[in-house]
Design a protein around this motif. Sequence first.
Motif, short mmCIF file in Angstrom:
data_model
loop_
_atom_site.label_atom_id
_atom_site.label_comp_id
_atom_site.label_asym_id
_atom_site.label_seq_id
_atom_site.Cartn_x
_atom_site.Cartn_y
_atom_site.Cartn_z
N UNK A 109 5.40 -10.14 13.47
CA UNK A 109 4.47 -11.04 13.45
C UNK A 109 3.19 -10.10 13.71
N UNK A 110 2.71 -9.68 12.56
CA UNK A 110 1.64 -8.59 12.28
C UNK A 110 0.10 -9.66 11.95
N UNK A 111 -1.06 -8.57 11.81
CA UNK A 111 -2.33 -8.95 11.93
C UNK A 111 -2.91 -7.28 11.16
N UNK A 112 -3.74 -7.11 10.12
CA UNK A 112 -4.54 -6.15 9.71
C UNK A 112 -5.52 -6.54 9.63
N UNK A 113 -6.85 -5.33 10.33
CA UNK A 113 -7.97 -5.16 10.62
C UNK A 113 -8.75 -4.19 10.07
N UNK A 114 -9.35 -3.41 9.77
CA UNK A 114 -10.74 -2.04 9.41
C UNK A 114 -11.62 -1.76 10.70
N UNK A 115 -11.44 -0.98 11.49
CA UNK A 115 -12.38 -0.35 11.96
C UNK A 115 -14.01 -0.32 11.56
N UNK A 116 -14.93 -0.12 11.87
CA UNK A 116 -15.97 -0.14 11.28
C UNK A 116 -16.17 1.40 9.94
N UNK A 117 -15.21 1.77 10.76
CA UNK A 117 -15.45 3.46 10.11
C UNK A 117 -13.97 3.08 9.24
N UNK A 118 -13.79 2.71 9.26
CA UNK A 118 -12.93 2.48 7.68
C UNK A 118 -11.58 2.54 8.11
N UNK A 119 -10.71 2.84 9.27
CA UNK A 119 -9.33 3.05 10.46
C UNK A 119 -8.92 1.41 9.91
N UNK A 120 -7.28 1.86 9.26
CA UNK A 120 -6.61 0.60 9.07
C UNK A 120 -6.17 0.37 10.67
N UNK A 121 -5.85 -0.62 11.02
CA UNK A 121 -5.13 -1.17 12.34
C UNK A 121 -4.29 -1.93 12.07
N UNK A 122 -2.88 -2.11 12.71
CA UNK A 122 -2.10 -3.14 12.79
C UNK A 122 -1.74 -3.02 13.98
N UNK A 123 -1.36 -4.62 14.57
CA UNK A 123 -1.85 -5.23 15.85
C UNK A 123 -0.27 -6.13 15.62
N UNK A 124 1.23 -5.78 15.97
CA UNK A 124 2.05 -6.56 15.81
C UNK A 124 3.17 -6.38 17.01
N UNK A 125 3.56 -7.45 17.09
CA UNK A 125 5.10 -7.90 17.66
C UNK A 125 6.26 -8.55 17.19
N UNK A 126 6.97 -7.78 17.30
CA UNK A 126 8.50 -7.36 16.45
C UNK A 126 9.21 -7.99 16.82
N UNK A 127 9.16 -8.55 17.52
CA UNK A 127 9.83 -9.76 18.26
C UNK A 127 10.33 -11.54 18.47
N UNK A 128 9.45 -12.28 17.26
CA UNK A 128 9.09 -13.03 16.90
C UNK A 128 9.45 -14.42 16.40
N UNK A 129 9.59 -15.60 17.54
CA UNK A 129 10.45 -16.15 16.79
C UNK A 129 9.29 -17.52 16.75
N UNK A 130 9.03 -18.04 15.88
CA UNK A 130 8.29 -18.87 15.52
C UNK A 130 7.93 -20.65 16.58
N UNK A 131 9.81 -20.56 17.19
CA UNK A 131 9.93 -21.77 18.02
C UNK A 131 9.12 -21.35 19.45
N UNK A 132 9.15 -20.03 19.68
CA UNK A 132 8.80 -19.90 21.17
C UNK A 132 6.86 -19.96 20.63
N UNK A 133 6.20 -19.61 19.23
CA UNK A 133 4.82 -19.65 19.39
C UNK A 133 4.13 -20.73 19.46
N UNK A 134 3.28 -21.10 20.62
CA UNK A 134 2.73 -21.86 20.57
C UNK A 134 1.14 -22.17 19.99
N UNK A 135 1.05 -21.64 19.22
CA UNK A 135 -0.26 -21.12 18.73
C UNK A 135 -0.97 -21.63 18.02
#
Length: 135
Positions: A109-135
Amino acid sequence: MLLYTTIGTDNIDRATAFWGPIMASLGHDPMTDLGAGWAGWGKDYDGGFGFYLCPPFDGQPASAGNGGTFAFPARDAAHVRELYALALANGGRDEGAPGTRDYYSPDFYVAYARSPDGHKLAFVFHHYDPGQDHG
Protein backbone atom coordinates in the motif's frame (compact mmCIF):
# COMPACT_ATOMS: atom_id res chain seq x y z
CA MET A 1 22.42 0.84 5.54
CA LEU A 2 22.79 4.62 5.14
CA LEU A 3 24.44 7.09 7.49
CA TYR A 4 22.51 10.12 6.25
CA THR A 5 20.64 11.67 3.34
CA THR A 6 21.02 15.31 2.34
CA ILE A 7 18.79 16.98 -0.22
CA GLY A 8 19.14 20.41 -1.67
CA THR A 9 16.74 23.29 -1.36
CA ASP A 10 16.75 26.92 -2.43
CA ASN A 11 14.19 27.82 0.26
CA ILE A 12 15.00 26.33 3.67
CA ASP A 13 11.88 27.77 5.32
CA ARG A 14 9.54 26.27 2.72
CA ALA A 15 11.40 22.95 2.77
CA THR A 16 11.33 22.80 6.59
CA ALA A 17 7.59 23.58 6.59
CA PHE A 18 7.09 20.65 4.19
CA TRP A 19 9.41 18.05 5.73
CA GLY A 20 8.90 18.92 9.44
CA PRO A 21 5.34 17.52 9.81
CA ILE A 22 6.25 14.40 7.82
CA MET A 23 9.33 13.70 9.93
CA ALA A 24 7.34 14.31 13.13
CA SER A 25 4.67 11.84 12.01
CA LEU A 26 7.43 9.32 11.30
CA GLY A 27 8.80 9.82 14.82
CA HIS A 28 12.01 11.66 13.91
CA ASP A 29 13.04 14.55 16.16
CA PRO A 30 14.46 17.74 14.69
CA MET A 31 18.20 18.26 15.08
CA THR A 32 19.41 21.48 16.63
CA ASP A 33 22.50 23.63 16.15
CA LEU A 34 23.00 22.73 12.51
CA GLY A 35 23.78 26.28 11.46
CA ALA A 36 22.06 28.83 9.29
CA GLY A 37 20.48 27.45 6.13
CA TRP A 38 20.31 23.86 7.44
CA ALA A 39 17.56 21.67 8.87
CA GLY A 40 17.67 18.04 9.90
CA TRP A 41 15.83 15.22 11.64
CA GLY A 42 16.88 11.92 13.12
CA LYS A 43 20.12 11.00 14.84
CA ASP A 44 23.71 12.16 14.76
CA TYR A 45 26.38 10.07 13.03
CA ASP A 46 26.95 7.85 16.06
CA GLY A 47 23.26 7.43 16.91
CA GLY A 48 21.73 6.34 13.62
CA PHE A 49 20.36 7.80 10.41
CA GLY A 50 19.99 11.54 9.75
CA PHE A 51 17.97 13.43 7.13
CA TYR A 52 19.24 16.91 6.21
CA LEU A 53 18.20 19.90 4.08
CA CYS A 54 20.58 22.60 2.88
CA PRO A 55 21.49 24.68 -0.18
CA PRO A 56 23.56 22.75 -2.75
CA PHE A 57 27.28 22.95 -1.97
CA ASP A 58 28.16 23.82 -5.57
CA GLY A 59 26.12 27.04 -5.44
CA GLN A 60 23.88 25.94 -8.31
CA PRO A 61 20.07 25.87 -7.99
CA ALA A 62 18.65 22.85 -6.17
CA SER A 63 17.09 20.20 -8.36
CA ALA A 64 15.52 16.78 -7.86
CA GLY A 65 16.96 13.67 -9.44
CA ASN A 66 14.84 12.07 -12.16
CA GLY A 67 13.99 8.52 -11.13
CA GLY A 68 15.01 8.97 -7.50
CA THR A 69 12.48 8.26 -4.74
CA PHE A 70 12.69 8.58 -0.98
CA ALA A 71 10.56 5.77 0.47
CA PHE A 72 9.38 6.16 4.07
CA PRO A 73 7.88 3.30 6.10
CA ALA A 74 4.36 3.79 7.43
CA ARG A 75 2.81 1.97 10.41
CA ASP A 76 -0.34 1.03 8.47
CA ALA A 77 -2.56 2.18 5.60
CA ALA A 78 -4.04 4.99 7.71
CA HIS A 79 -0.53 6.31 8.32
CA VAL A 80 0.15 6.22 4.55
CA ARG A 81 -2.93 8.39 4.06
CA GLU A 82 -1.86 10.73 6.90
CA LEU A 83 1.63 11.20 5.48
CA TYR A 84 0.25 11.81 1.99
CA ALA A 85 -2.21 14.39 3.36
CA LEU A 86 0.60 16.11 5.30
CA ALA A 87 2.67 16.30 2.11
CA LEU A 88 -0.17 17.90 0.13
CA ALA A 89 -1.15 20.24 2.98
CA ASN A 90 2.40 21.56 3.27
CA GLY A 91 3.16 22.49 -0.31
CA GLY A 92 3.69 19.09 -1.91
CA ARG A 93 1.91 17.81 -4.98
CA ASP A 94 0.26 14.54 -5.86
CA GLU A 95 2.22 11.82 -7.66
CA GLY A 96 -0.16 8.94 -6.89
CA ALA A 97 -2.99 8.70 -4.36
CA PRO A 98 -2.89 6.14 -1.54
CA GLY A 99 -3.72 2.60 -2.55
CA THR A 100 -2.38 -0.58 -4.07
CA ARG A 101 -0.94 -0.79 -7.58
CA ASP A 102 -1.35 -3.54 -10.17
CA TYR A 103 2.43 -3.64 -10.72
CA TYR A 104 3.19 -4.33 -7.01
CA SER A 105 2.09 -7.18 -4.77
CA PRO A 106 -1.40 -6.70 -3.29
CA ASP A 107 0.02 -6.17 0.22
CA PHE A 108 2.05 -3.11 -0.91
CA TYR A 109 0.00 0.00 0.00
CA VAL A 110 1.66 3.21 -1.15
CA ALA A 111 1.15 6.90 -1.86
CA TYR A 112 3.45 9.17 -3.86
CA ALA A 113 4.05 12.92 -3.56
CA ARG A 114 6.58 15.53 -4.67
CA SER A 115 8.16 18.00 -2.27
CA PRO A 116 8.07 21.72 -3.16
CA ASP A 117 11.64 21.25 -4.47
CA GLY A 118 10.52 18.38 -6.73
CA HIS A 119 11.84 15.39 -4.75
CA LYS A 120 9.67 12.27 -5.09
CA LEU A 121 8.46 10.60 -1.89
CA ALA A 122 6.79 7.25 -1.32
CA PHE A 123 4.92 6.41 1.87
CA VAL A 124 4.76 2.62 2.12
CA PHE A 125 2.99 0.01 4.21
CA HIS A 126 4.06 -3.34 2.82
CA HIS A 127 1.89 -5.65 4.96
CA TYR A 128 -1.46 -4.34 3.74
CA ASP A 129 -4.60 -6.40 4.29
CA PRO A 130 -7.77 -4.72 2.97
CA GLY A 131 -9.83 -6.61 5.56
CA GLN A 132 -7.89 -4.83 8.31
CA ASP A 133 -8.12 -1.34 6.77
CA HIS A 134 -10.91 0.60 8.47
CA GLY A 135 -10.23 3.84 6.63
